[in-house]
Design a protein around this motif. Structure first.
Motif, PDB file in Angstrom:
ATOM      1  N   CYS A 179      -1.755  -3.201   9.867  1.00  0.00           N
ATOM      2  CA  CYS A 179      -1.201  -1.871   9.610  1.00  0.00           C
ATOM      3  C   CYS A 179      -1.436  -0.951  10.807  1.00  0.00           C
ATOM      4  O   CYS A 179      -2.532  -0.910  11.377  1.00  0.00           O
ATOM      5  N   CYS A 233      -6.200   6.307   8.501  1.00  0.00           N
ATOM      6  CA  CYS A 233      -6.850   6.105   7.204  1.00  0.00           C
ATOM      7  C   CYS A 233      -8.351   6.267   7.318  1.00  0.00           C
ATOM      8  O   CYS A 233      -8.983   6.926   6.490  1.00  0.00           O
ATOM      9  N   PRO A 270      -6.241  -0.134  -0.028  1.00  0.00           N
ATOM     10  CA  PRO A 270      -6.616  -1.026   1.077  1.00  0.00           C
ATOM     11  C   PRO A 270      -6.917  -2.448   0.616  1.00  0.00           C
ATOM     12  O   PRO A 270      -7.507  -2.648  -0.442  1.00  0.00           O
ATOM     13  N   GLN A 308      -4.387   2.316  10.608  1.00  0.00           N
ATOM     14  CA  GLN A 308      -5.809   2.118  10.332  1.00  0.00           C
ATOM     15  C   GLN A 308      -6.645   3.329  10.749  1.00  0.00           C
ATOM     16  O   GLN A 308      -7.479   3.818   9.975  1.00  0.00           O
ATOM     17  N   ARG A 315       0.791   3.470   3.047  1.00  0.00           N
ATOM     18  CA  ARG A 315       1.520   2.945   4.211  1.00  0.00           C
ATOM     19  C   ARG A 315       2.987   3.363   4.138  1.00  0.00           C
ATOM     20  O   ARG A 315       3.591   3.751   5.128  1.00  0.00           O
ATOM     21  N   ALA A 324      -2.997  -6.081   3.394  1.00  0.00           N
ATOM     22  CA  ALA A 324      -2.217  -4.891   3.738  1.00  0.00           C
ATOM     23  C   ALA A 324      -2.692  -4.258   5.041  1.00  0.00           C
ATOM     24  O   ALA A 324      -1.887  -3.818   5.866  1.00  0.00           O
ATOM     25  N   CYS A 325      -3.991  -4.174   5.218  1.00  0.00           N
ATOM     26  CA  CYS A 325      -4.540  -3.390   6.343  1.00  0.00           C
ATOM     27  C   CYS A 325      -4.521  -4.131   7.678  1.00  0.00           C
ATOM     28  O   CYS A 325      -4.458  -3.490   8.727  1.00  0.00           O
ATOM     29  N   CYS A 373       0.858  -1.194   0.000  1.00  0.00           N
ATOM     30  CA  CYS A 373       0.000   0.000   0.000  1.00  0.00           C
ATOM     31  C   CYS A 373       0.899   1.250   0.000  1.00  0.00           C
ATOM     32  O   CYS A 373       1.583   1.507   0.977  1.00  0.00           O
TER      33      CYS A 373
HETATM   34  S1  SF4 Z   1      -4.688   0.950   6.875  1.00  0.00           S
HETATM   35 FE1  SF4 Z   1      -4.401   2.561   5.309  1.00  0.00          FE
HETATM   36  S2  SF4 Z   1      -2.176   2.752   5.077  1.00  0.00           S
HETATM   37 FE2  SF4 Z   1      -2.577   0.839   6.126  1.00  0.00          FE
HETATM   38  S3  SF4 Z   1      -2.638  -0.662   4.473  1.00  0.00           S
HETATM   39 FE3  SF4 Z   1      -4.751  -0.042   4.855  1.00  0.00          FE
HETATM   40  S4  SF4 Z   1      -5.139   1.620   3.419  1.00  0.00           S
HETATM   41 FE4  SF4 Z   1      -2.927   1.334   3.512  1.00  0.00          FE
END
Ligand code: SF4
Length: 263
Positions: free
Chosen positions: A247, A253, A239, A250, A25, A243-244, A22
């Motif tokens: 993370c 975002c 997203p 969160q 990120r 990935a999320c 992402c």
């Molecule tokens: S929480 Fe936000 S920064 Fe993290 S992977 Fe998901 S979309 Fe990307």
């Protein structure tokens, strides 16, 4: 948007992985430099890595199981900083658990190999080189030379053993290390060995020219996109559950209206 911070001067395999999962990120971690709170799992990983690094700084004959345990205080002084203790809300119970689980990992590690008979070319080796116009940075846990005289990248893993169907993902970071080694030493490592020290499992893969070139090309393309997004002032969010889920950004975002996926 104009970023307040400059772009990092180099791309590391882990930041490349952030970017590929992402771009937002990557922005938060590497451009905005918003710290990611320490987790218990990541702290345990750093703790075990610190002990092994200290162990390999000793003369070979001194690298015994007993000596590894005796390095505990030194490792704690390095890893358990005030920030980490605050992030974890570390109390006596958690500290005892961390120590006990790390001791179990060291027991397993000493079954996997006897460090008295390992003679690395380098430990915690920091390589910073430009490969195909892309500035790369990597820190190798260990670089060994095998009995045939070939370089072997050794990486300690304190998590669970991944499914072998996903080997290309599992080895992606370390295959980029191979390109760094080749550029820095003028010699490409012949193999990558991942030591899953919590499980007693070793995964090994030969390093091929095709794969290393593909990893370099992938890093090159990512770096080109990173510089473009930086100049544009926007790293898009992509997203996905993968990935999320773990993370640290969160909440940030969600506040920005990004549909974070955690299922
Ligand atoms: S929480 Fe936000 S920064 Fe993290 S992977 Fe998901 S979309 Fe990307």
């Amino acid at each position: 948007m104009v970023f307040a911070q400059p772009l990092p001067v180099a791309l590391s395999p882990s930041r490349l992985s952030d970017f590929q999962s992402c771009p937002r990120r990557y922005q938060h971690a590497s451009v905005d430099r918003i710290p990611q709170p320490a987790s218990y799992a990541s702290t345990k990983g750093r703790y075990v890595h610190a002990i092994l690094e200290l162990l390999f700084a000793l003369d070979a004959a001194q690298r015994t199981r007993e000596r590894a345990s005796a390095l505990r205080d030194e490792a704690e002084a390095t890893v358990l900083t005030d920030e980490v203790r605050a992030d974890l809300e570390l109390d006596a119970t958690m500290l005892e658990r961390l120590r006990a689980e790390s001791e179990e990992i060291l027991d397993v590690y000493f079954v996997m190999e006897d460090p008295r008979h390992v003679h690395p070319e380098g430990v915690e080796l920091r390589l910073n080189v430009e490969v195909a116009g892309t500035p790369l940075l990597g820190i190798l846990d260990r670089l060994d030379r095998d009995d045939e005289g070939n370089l072997v990248i050794v990486d300690y893993k304190t998590g669970s053993v991944p499914d072998r169907r996903y080997d290309s993902l599992t080895f992606a970071n370390t295959e980029l290390y191979a390109a760094l080694c080749e550029s820095h030493f003028g010699e490409r490592p012949a193999a990558i060995r991942l030591l899953y020290v919590a499980k007693g499992t070793t995964m090994e893969r030969r390093v091929s020219d095709v794969v290393v070139r593909a990893r370099v090309q992938s890093a090159q393309q990512a770096w080109s996109r990173i510089t473009t997004y930086y100049d544009d002032g926007d790293f898009p969010a992509t997203p996905s559950a993968r990935a999320c889920r773990f993370c640290a950004y969160q909440e940030r975002c969600r506040a920005a209206g990004v549909p974070v996926v955690i299922r």
